[in-house]
Design a protein around this motif. Sequence first.
Motif, short mmCIF file in Angstrom:
data_model
loop_
_atom_site.label_atom_id
_atom_site.label_comp_id
_atom_site.label_asym_id
_atom_site.label_seq_id
_atom_site.Cartn_x
_atom_site.Cartn_y
_atom_site.Cartn_z
N PRO A 14 9.20 18.04 -10.18
CA PRO A 14 9.53 16.40 -10.17
C PRO A 14 8.86 15.94 -9.03
N ARG A 15 8.39 14.85 -9.29
CA ARG A 15 7.58 14.12 -8.19
C ARG A 15 8.21 12.85 -7.85
N LYS A 16 8.54 12.51 -6.50
CA LYS A 16 9.24 11.42 -6.13
C LYS A 16 8.12 10.55 -5.78
N SER A 17 8.69 9.13 -5.96
CA SER A 17 7.53 7.99 -5.45
C SER A 17 8.28 6.77 -4.93
N GLY A 18 7.60 5.85 -4.41
CA GLY A 18 8.05 4.66 -3.86
C GLY A 18 8.04 4.70 -2.38
N CYS A 19 8.43 3.67 -1.89
CA CYS A 19 8.31 3.29 -0.65
C CYS A 19 9.62 2.92 0.20
N THR A 20 9.89 3.32 1.18
CA THR A 20 10.95 2.94 1.96
C THR A 20 10.65 2.32 3.34
N ILE A 21 11.06 0.87 3.45
CA ILE A 21 10.79 0.15 4.77
C ILE A 21 11.85 0.35 5.84
N LEU A 22 11.24 0.80 6.85
CA LEU A 22 12.14 1.42 7.76
C LEU A 22 12.69 0.05 8.65
N ALA A 51 0.95 -1.36 0.06
CA ALA A 51 0.10 0.19 -0.16
C ALA A 51 0.92 1.38 0.18
N ALA A 52 1.98 1.06 0.70
CA ALA A 52 2.68 2.34 0.77
C ALA A 52 3.74 2.48 -0.53
N LYS A 53 3.84 1.41 -1.09
CA LYS A 53 4.54 1.64 -2.48
C LYS A 53 3.69 1.98 -3.32
N ASN A 54 2.55 1.95 -3.26
CA ASN A 54 1.33 2.61 -4.25
C ASN A 54 1.10 4.09 -4.03
N MET A 55 1.61 4.55 -2.76
CA MET A 55 1.65 5.95 -2.65
C MET A 55 2.93 6.83 -2.68
N SER A 56 2.72 8.11 -3.03
CA SER A 56 3.89 8.71 -3.54
C SER A 56 4.53 9.56 -2.30
N ASN A 57 5.81 9.38 -2.30
CA ASN A 57 6.60 9.67 -1.08
C ASN A 57 6.10 9.19 0.35
N CYS A 58 6.07 8.00 0.22
CA CYS A 58 5.38 7.18 1.47
C CYS A 58 6.33 6.22 1.91
N HIS A 59 6.80 6.19 3.37
CA HIS A 59 7.41 5.24 3.94
C HIS A 59 6.58 4.22 4.76
N PHE A 60 6.96 3.29 5.27
CA PHE A 60 6.11 2.26 5.75
C PHE A 60 6.99 1.62 6.91
N ILE A 61 6.17 1.34 8.08
CA ILE A 61 6.82 0.96 9.27
C ILE A 61 5.84 0.19 10.04
N GLU A 62 6.02 -0.77 10.76
CA GLU A 62 5.06 -1.27 11.99
C GLU A 62 5.50 -1.17 13.01
N THR A 63 4.68 -0.74 14.34
CA THR A 63 4.87 -0.43 15.53
C THR A 63 4.01 -0.85 16.51
N SER A 64 4.76 -1.04 17.64
CA SER A 64 3.66 -1.60 18.76
C SER A 64 3.96 -0.21 20.09
N ALA A 65 3.05 0.64 20.24
CA ALA A 65 3.03 1.27 21.51
C ALA A 65 3.34 0.74 22.66
N LYS A 66 2.57 -0.44 22.73
CA LYS A 66 2.47 -1.38 23.82
C LYS A 66 4.04 -1.83 24.27
N GLU A 67 4.59 -2.27 23.43
CA GLU A 67 5.99 -2.77 23.66
C GLU A 67 7.04 -1.75 23.15
N ASN A 68 6.62 -0.71 22.66
CA ASN A 68 7.80 0.36 22.48
C ASN A 68 8.61 -0.09 21.23
N THR A 69 7.78 -0.81 20.23
CA THR A 69 8.39 -1.21 19.19
C THR A 69 8.59 -0.29 17.96
N ASN A 70 9.76 0.32 17.56
CA ASN A 70 10.00 1.04 16.50
C ASN A 70 9.20 2.58 16.49
N VAL A 71 8.90 2.76 17.93
CA VAL A 71 8.11 4.10 17.95
C VAL A 71 9.14 5.38 17.65
#
Length: 204
Positions: free
Chosen positions: A196-204, A138-158
């Motif tokens: 010029p428009r950037k596109s793509g996704c960065t998996i953090l 989904a993020a890859k299909n968006m322009s200038n969008c990065h992607f990450i999964e987090t857990s506020a409970k476990e403080n993962t990737n916050v």
Amino acid sequence: MMRPEYKVTLLGAGGVGKSAITLRIVSGTFTPTYNPTIEDYYRHEASISNVGPCVVEILDTAGTEQFASMRQLYISNSQSFAIIYSIDSQESFEEAKQIYTDIVEIKPANELAIVLVGNKCDMSNDKREVSTSEGAQAAKNMSNCHFIETSAKENTNVTQLFEKLVCLARDNVQSSSRSKHPSNGKGKKKKDGSRPRKSGCTIL
């Protein structure tokens, strides 16, 4: 010397964990109780790698439908966005896509600075409704969008999420400044008048 200030906004459906992520960022705490937010605003002093000391204005927005009309103001004023869904809710994932559309309709292409966030990744796989690969695609299909999964409970990737939002806001500010004061050909428009428009996704 005054610290630079950046504005980041957290958007998403109700109950996906926007407030929980915000509290992790500003106070390092987690509150499991869900109380619907209308709007919470924080000024948070931070020192970010590659950015340095700064002040970050964090807007934790309403997720309920009756406050959706306020999004235009949030979007217009912010420099970077976290669009948050819960991995155990396909409905919140679909709403995240709609929020992205709302941002695109308001923000110029060269000001898009977004992180798509799948929260509650601490949940067991049997409760997951949105896979990691679906979120990344989904993020890859968006322009200038990065992607990450987090857990506020476990403080993962916050922390990683917060630092990315600040870096994106900083880059947005610098890019905007260059476009207003172009030099040596920088910031020039293409023949059709668009930038010029950037596109793509960065998996953090």
